[in-house]
Design a protein around this motif. Structure first.
Motif, PDB file in Angstrom:
ATOM      1  N   PRO A  53      15.457  -6.480  10.656  1.00 50.82           N
ATOM      2  CA  PRO A  53      15.549  -8.284  10.868  1.00 50.82           C
ATOM      3  C   PRO A  53      16.580  -9.353  11.264  1.00 50.82           C
ATOM      4  N   ALA A  54      18.181  -9.143  11.146  1.00 51.32           N
ATOM      5  CA  ALA A  54      18.826 -10.078  11.525  1.00 51.32           C
ATOM      6  C   ALA A  54      18.939  -9.304  12.862  1.00 51.32           C
ATOM      7  N   ALA A  55      18.647  -8.256  13.301  1.00 59.18           N
ATOM      8  CA  ALA A  55      19.452  -7.742  14.721  1.00 59.18           C
ATOM      9  C   ALA A  55      18.693  -8.829  15.745  1.00 59.18           C
ATOM     10  N   GLN A  56      16.887  -8.452  15.335  1.00 57.63           N
ATOM     11  CA  GLN A  56      15.800  -9.043  16.005  1.00 57.63           C
ATOM     12  C   GLN A  56      15.814 -10.213  16.215  1.00 57.63           C
ATOM     13  N   ALA A  57      16.251 -10.476  14.520  1.00 57.13           N
ATOM     14  CA  ALA A  57      15.697 -12.837  14.733  1.00 57.13           C
ATOM     15  C   ALA A  57      17.653 -13.246  15.781  1.00 57.13           C
ATOM     16  N   ALA A  58      18.276 -12.559  16.039  1.00 53.02           N
ATOM     17  CA  ALA A  58      19.386 -12.380  17.158  1.00 53.02           C
ATOM     18  C   ALA A  58      18.956 -12.294  18.670  1.00 53.02           C
ATOM     19  N   LYS A  59      17.927 -11.270  18.659  1.00 54.55           N
ATOM     20  CA  LYS A  59      17.123 -11.432  20.025  1.00 54.55           C
ATOM     21  C   LYS A  59      16.298 -12.729  20.122  1.00 54.55           C
ATOM     22  N   ALA A  60      15.344 -13.006  19.608  1.00 52.94           N
ATOM     23  CA  ALA A  60      14.446 -14.174  19.104  1.00 52.94           C
ATOM     24  C   ALA A  60      15.126 -15.053  19.911  1.00 52.94           C
ATOM     25  N   GLN A  61      16.371 -15.722  18.526  1.00 52.92           N
ATOM     26  CA  GLN A  61      16.854 -16.484  19.220  1.00 52.92           C
ATOM     27  C   GLN A  61      17.676 -17.181  20.613  1.00 52.92           C
ATOM     28  N   ALA A  62      18.344 -16.144  21.181  1.00 53.76           N
ATOM     29  CA  ALA A  62      18.443 -16.056  22.708  1.00 53.76           C
ATOM     30  C   ALA A  62      17.138 -16.152  23.560  1.00 53.76           C
ATOM     31  N   ALA A  63      16.057 -15.375  23.306  1.00 56.04           N
ATOM     32  CA  ALA A  63      15.124 -15.743  24.134  1.00 56.04           C
ATOM     33  C   ALA A  63      14.848 -17.427  23.985  1.00 56.04           C
ATOM     34  N   PHE A  64      14.275 -17.626  22.736  1.00 55.04           N
ATOM     35  CA  PHE A  64      14.068 -18.792  22.745  1.00 55.04           C
ATOM     36  C   PHE A  64      15.233 -19.919  22.977  1.00 55.04           C
ATOM     37  N   GLU A  65      16.518 -19.995  22.732  1.00 54.33           N
ATOM     38  CA  GLU A  65      17.534 -20.481  23.273  1.00 54.33           C
ATOM     39  C   GLU A  65      16.864 -20.951  25.670  1.00 54.33           C
ATOM     40  N   GLU A  66      17.265 -19.290  25.311  1.00 49.63           N
ATOM     41  CA  GLU A  66      16.638 -19.420  27.105  1.00 49.63           C
ATOM     42  C   GLU A  66      15.969 -20.290  27.916  1.00 49.63           C
ATOM     43  N   ASN A  67      14.381 -19.875  27.244  1.00 51.54           N
ATOM     44  CA  ASN A  67      13.690 -20.639  28.042  1.00 51.54           C
ATOM     45  C   ASN A  67      13.503 -21.736  27.385  1.00 51.54           C
ATOM     46  N   ALA A  68      14.040 -22.143  26.298  1.00 52.28           N
ATOM     47  CA  ALA A  68      14.173 -23.682  25.970  1.00 52.28           C
ATOM     48  C   ALA A  68      14.722 -24.619  27.300  1.00 52.28           C
ATOM     49  N   THR A  69      16.087 -23.826  27.616  1.00 53.21           N
ATOM     50  CA  THR A  69      16.861 -24.644  28.427  1.00 53.21           C
ATOM     51  C   THR A  69      15.549 -24.455  29.966  1.00 53.21           C
ATOM     52  N   LYS A  70      15.442 -23.771  30.153  1.00 51.31           N
ATOM     53  CA  LYS A  70      14.296 -23.773  31.434  1.00 51.31           C
ATOM     54  C   LYS A  70      13.402 -24.608  30.912  1.00 51.31           C
ATOM     55  N   PHE A  71      12.867 -24.685  30.037  1.00 51.21           N
ATOM     56  CA  PHE A  71      11.242 -25.655  29.903  1.00 51.21           C
ATOM     57  C   PHE A  71      11.895 -27.035  29.747  1.00 51.21           C
ATOM     58  N   GLY A  72      13.535 -27.231  29.024  1.00 52.69           N
ATOM     59  CA  GLY A  72      14.136 -28.806  29.463  1.00 52.69           C
ATOM     60  C   GLY A  72      14.144 -29.045  30.521  1.00 52.69           C
TER      61      GLY A  72
END
Length: 116
Positions: free
Chosen positions: A48-67
């Motif tokens: 689950p920790a590895a999945q969370a790290a992947k999710a966070q990376a995707a979230f940050e990349e997507n949030a930057t593009k959206f911003g």
């Protein structure tokens, strides 16, 4: 004299109840903020920790593009003299749509729910 008592209430523990069988994982984001996920193991046995790290990376990349897109559209509207209230309502609608889409993406792709 009335004394105000601050009540601390951690919503993440309540939200975690909605995702039984998942592990609560805290990830420090690039912005220095701690994000909390409820994750299940990945399809190839990732923790689950590895999945969370992947999710966070995707979230940050997507949030930057959206911003970036948000800021560009906002500046374009200002330069065009668009009505402020109309722009605010439109941007709020788009932000809500983005939040729903990224939430669904993190759940479907990584098995993680962003709790806070």
């Amino acid at each position: 004299m009335l004394a105000a008592v601050a009540l601390a209430f951690d919503m993440t523990s309540v939200l975690a109840l909605m995702y039984p069988g998942r592990e609560r994982v805290e990830i420090l984001g690039q912005d220095g903020v701690t994000y909390v996920y409820a994750c299940k193991p990945g399809p190839a046995g990732e923790t689950p920790a590895a999945q969370a790290a992947k999710a966070q990376a995707a979230f940050e990349e997507n949030a930057t593009k959206f911003g970036e897109a948000f800021a560009a559209e906002l500046m374009q509207g200002i330069e065009a003299g668009a009505p402020t209230l109309g722009m605010a309502l439109d941007m709020t609608r788009k932000t809500d749509g983005w939040a729903g889409a990224i939430t669904a993406h993190l759940e479907k792709t990584y098995g993680c729910a962003l709790l806070g």
